[in-house]
Design an enzyme around this catalytic site. Structure first.
Site, mmCIF file in Angstrom:
data_model
loop_
_atom_site.group_PDB
_atom_site.id
_atom_site.type_symbol
_atom_site.label_atom_id
_atom_site.label_comp_id
_atom_site.label_asym_id
_atom_site.label_seq_id
_atom_site.Cartn_x
_atom_site.Cartn_y
_atom_site.Cartn_z
ATOM 1 N N ASP A 1 44.156 38.999 38.880
ATOM 2 C CA ASP A 1 44.687 40.255 39.425
ATOM 3 C C ASP A 1 45.637 39.970 40.594
ATOM 4 O O ASP A 1 45.332 39.134 41.460
ATOM 5 C CB ASP A 1 43.475 41.080 39.902
ATOM 6 C CG ASP A 1 43.802 42.491 40.280
ATOM 7 O OD1 ASP A 1 44.703 43.084 39.652
ATOM 8 O OD2 ASP A 1 43.150 43.019 41.201
ATOM 9 N N HIS A 2 46.766 40.674 40.615
ATOM 10 C CA HIS A 2 47.695 40.612 41.750
ATOM 11 C C HIS A 2 48.098 39.203 42.157
ATOM 12 O O HIS A 2 48.049 38.852 43.351
ATOM 13 C CB HIS A 2 47.124 41.317 42.981
ATOM 14 C CG HIS A 2 47.183 42.811 42.877
ATOM 15 N ND1 HIS A 2 48.357 43.515 42.908
ATOM 16 C CD2 HIS A 2 46.198 43.725 42.731
ATOM 17 C CE1 HIS A 2 48.098 44.806 42.796
ATOM 18 N NE2 HIS A 2 46.797 44.960 42.664
ATOM 19 N N HIS B 1 46.015 51.508 47.270
ATOM 20 C CA HIS B 1 44.922 50.530 47.327
ATOM 21 C C HIS B 1 43.992 50.731 48.525
ATOM 22 O O HIS B 1 44.425 51.155 49.590
ATOM 23 C CB HIS B 1 45.497 49.113 47.438
ATOM 24 C CG HIS B 1 45.978 48.548 46.139
ATOM 25 N ND1 HIS B 1 47.303 48.331 45.871
ATOM 26 C CD2 HIS B 1 45.310 48.151 45.028
ATOM 27 C CE1 HIS B 1 47.423 47.815 44.656
ATOM 28 N NE2 HIS B 1 46.240 47.702 44.124
ATOM 29 N N HIS C 1 46.174 51.248 39.360
ATOM 30 C CA HIS C 1 45.603 50.461 40.458
ATOM 31 C C HIS C 1 45.132 51.413 41.552
ATOM 32 O O HIS C 1 45.488 52.585 41.569
ATOM 33 C CB HIS C 1 46.653 49.496 41.010
ATOM 34 C CG HIS C 1 46.835 48.278 40.154
ATOM 35 N ND1 HIS C 1 46.526 47.015 40.587
ATOM 36 C CD2 HIS C 1 47.269 48.155 38.880
ATOM 37 C CE1 HIS C 1 46.778 46.150 39.620
ATOM 38 N NE2 HIS C 1 47.237 46.819 38.565
ATOM 39 N N GLY C 2 44.328 50.873 42.466
ATOM 40 C CA GLY C 2 43.886 51.689 43.597
ATOM 41 C C GLY C 2 43.039 52.873 43.163
ATOM 42 O O GLY C 2 43.060 53.933 43.789
ATOM 43 N N SER D 1 39.963 53.404 43.417
ATOM 44 C CA SER D 1 38.875 53.772 44.331
ATOM 45 C C SER D 1 39.160 55.062 45.077
ATOM 46 O O SER D 1 38.238 55.776 45.461
ATOM 47 C CB SER D 1 38.644 52.664 45.363
ATOM 48 O OG SER D 1 38.145 51.521 44.741
ATOM 49 N N ASN E 1 41.675 50.130 37.327
ATOM 50 C CA ASN E 1 41.243 49.082 38.256
ATOM 51 C C ASN E 1 40.464 49.679 39.432
ATOM 52 O O ASN E 1 40.988 50.552 40.133
ATOM 53 C CB ASN E 1 42.461 48.381 38.861
ATOM 54 C CG ASN E 1 43.152 47.447 37.902
ATOM 55 O OD1 ASN E 1 42.909 47.480 36.698
ATOM 56 N ND2 ASN E 1 44.022 46.610 38.436
ATOM 57 N N VAL E 2 39.270 49.168 39.644
ATOM 58 C CA VAL E 2 38.452 49.637 40.779
ATOM 59 C C VAL E 2 37.895 48.425 41.510
ATOM 60 O O VAL E 2 37.312 47.531 40.884
ATOM 61 C CB VAL E 2 37.274 50.509 40.294
ATOM 62 C CG1 VAL E 2 36.431 50.964 41.490
ATOM 63 C CG2 VAL E 2 37.751 51.704 39.493
ATOM 64 N N THR F 1 37.455 48.564 45.747
ATOM 65 C CA THR F 1 36.894 49.019 47.032
ATOM 66 C C THR F 1 35.662 49.914 46.856
ATOM 67 O O THR F 1 34.667 49.780 47.589
ATOM 68 C CB THR F 1 37.989 49.786 47.811
ATOM 69 O OG1 THR F 1 39.121 48.928 47.947
ATOM 70 C CG2 THR F 1 37.511 50.234 49.165
HETATM 71 O O1 G3H Z 1 43.924 45.547 41.515
HETATM 72 C C1 G3H Z 1 42.884 46.061 41.944
HETATM 73 C C2 G3H Z 1 42.779 47.484 42.174
HETATM 74 O O2 G3H Z 1 43.997 48.085 42.191
HETATM 75 C C3 G3H Z 1 41.721 47.919 43.103
HETATM 76 O O3 G3H Z 1 42.124 48.877 44.066
HETATM 77 O O4 G3H Z 1 40.331 48.572 45.735
HETATM 78 O O5 G3H Z 1 41.730 50.597 45.755
HETATM 79 O O6 G3H Z 1 40.080 50.235 43.917
HETATM 80 P P1 G3H Z 1 41.000 49.611 44.922
HETATM 81 ZN ZN ZN Z 2 45.688 46.623 42.441
#
Ligand code: G3H
Ligand code: ZN
Length: 291
Positions: free
Chosen positions: A83-84, A177, A205-206, A208, A227-228, A230
């Site tokens: 990831d990333h 994120h 993404h992001g 959470s 994608n989760v 946090t």
């Molecule tokens: O790539 C990972 C995610 O985008 C996680 O984002 O921590 O805001 O859920 P998040």
């Molecule tokens: Zn991400």
């Protein structure tokens, strides 16, 4: 069950018009928790290791080997994803380590540099049958560095996918994120336009920072991979904090980390079931047919 290629899980989810959970692995216990959630629900999951998590461990190979082994030994359908990755060399090493997919994140580069670097990653990954996710339009909030107002342009996204040959695209549609409140407003109409503009699965993404109901709407509008990180970290940490507050005498890490692992399993299973809108719809149709 042997390790499942990420492409198989993504294409199955697209075919079923449903969401696919992609959860971040921080250390061994979170990977164990996520695999347990997949086994309990019978739903597939992507375990993803970020470049930041690799940096935390100091090297890719040990945490990757543990994650790959858990995935391969699970009775559930589990894929492993990088990831990333902003570092092209890290993406190459993940391909060589046996990951099913890598995300090359060139979103902080200008368009032409992002395309050139992404093409290099795609050429190496595809030569090894590994899927590549890329990002266009910065998703706000990563490391606090980006503005959350950025959006992916559908025409540019179509061009980017055609020029790079990527297999999945992370899009900026309103999420940010590392949010600890689930208050992000997503541009559902933009998701639908992106879905029509690009021929590859879309990635949110992001997630959470996105409420349950909005995630479901986003999947119905055209998001596939969700994608989760946090949000699950919060469950992990809250459970450990609760245990230590109640047991100030505790010294054995297995006691409190085990509480965190159990909490992550439960919440990951709940989210996986939430994302699987297709099964819920099918169950609803059966129920309606019985009335
Ligand atoms: O790539 C990972 C995610 O985008 C996680 O984002 O921590 O805001 O859920 P998040
Ligand atoms: Zn991400």
């Amino acid at each position: 069950m042997p390790l499942v290629p990420t492409a198989d899980l993504l294409h199955a989810a697209v075919g079923r018009r449903t969401g696919l959970a992609a959860f971040n692995v921080i250390q061994l216990e979170t990977a164990e928790a996520l695999v347990d959630a997949a086994e309990q629900t019978g739903l597939p999951v992507i375990l993803q290791l970020s470049q930041n998590a690799v940096a935390y461990h100091g090297a890719l190979e040990p945490i990757a080997a543990a994650t790959l082994a858990l995935a391969a030994e699970s009775t559930a359908h589990v894929a492993v994803h990088l990831d990333h990755a902003e570092d092209e060399e890290l993406a190459r090493r993940a391909v060589e380590a046996g990951f099913g997919s890598v995300m090359f994140d060139g979103s902080t580069l200008d368009y032409d540099r992002n395309v050139a670097a992404t093409i290099r990653v795609v050429e190496h990954a595809h030569a090894n049958d590994v899927l590549v996710e890329a990002e266009l339009g910065e998703i706000g909030g990563k490391d606090g560095a980006h503005a959350p107002g950025v959006r992916t342009d559908p025409d540019e996204a179509r061009r980017f996918v055609a020029e790079t040959g990527v297999d999945a695209l992370a899009v900026a549609v309103g999420s940010s994120h590392a949010m600890t409140e689930r208050t992000a407003a997503l541009d559902l109409e933009l998701i639908a336009r992106l879905r029509h503009a690009v021929p590859v699965p879309l990635v949110l993404h992001g997630s959470s920072g996105v409420a349950d109901e909005t995630i479901e709407q986003a999947i119905r509008a055209g998001i596939t991979k969700v994608n989760v990180s946090t949000h699950l970290n919060r469950f992990y940490t809250d459970a450990i904090r609760g245990y230590l507050d109640a047991h100030p005498e505790a010294v054995d890490p297995r006691k409190y980390i085990g509480e965190g692992r159990t909490a992550v399993t439960a919440e990951a299973a709940r989210l996986m079931t939430l994302f699987d809108v297709a099964s819920r719809d099918a169950a609803g149709r059966v129920e309606a047919g019985h009335r």
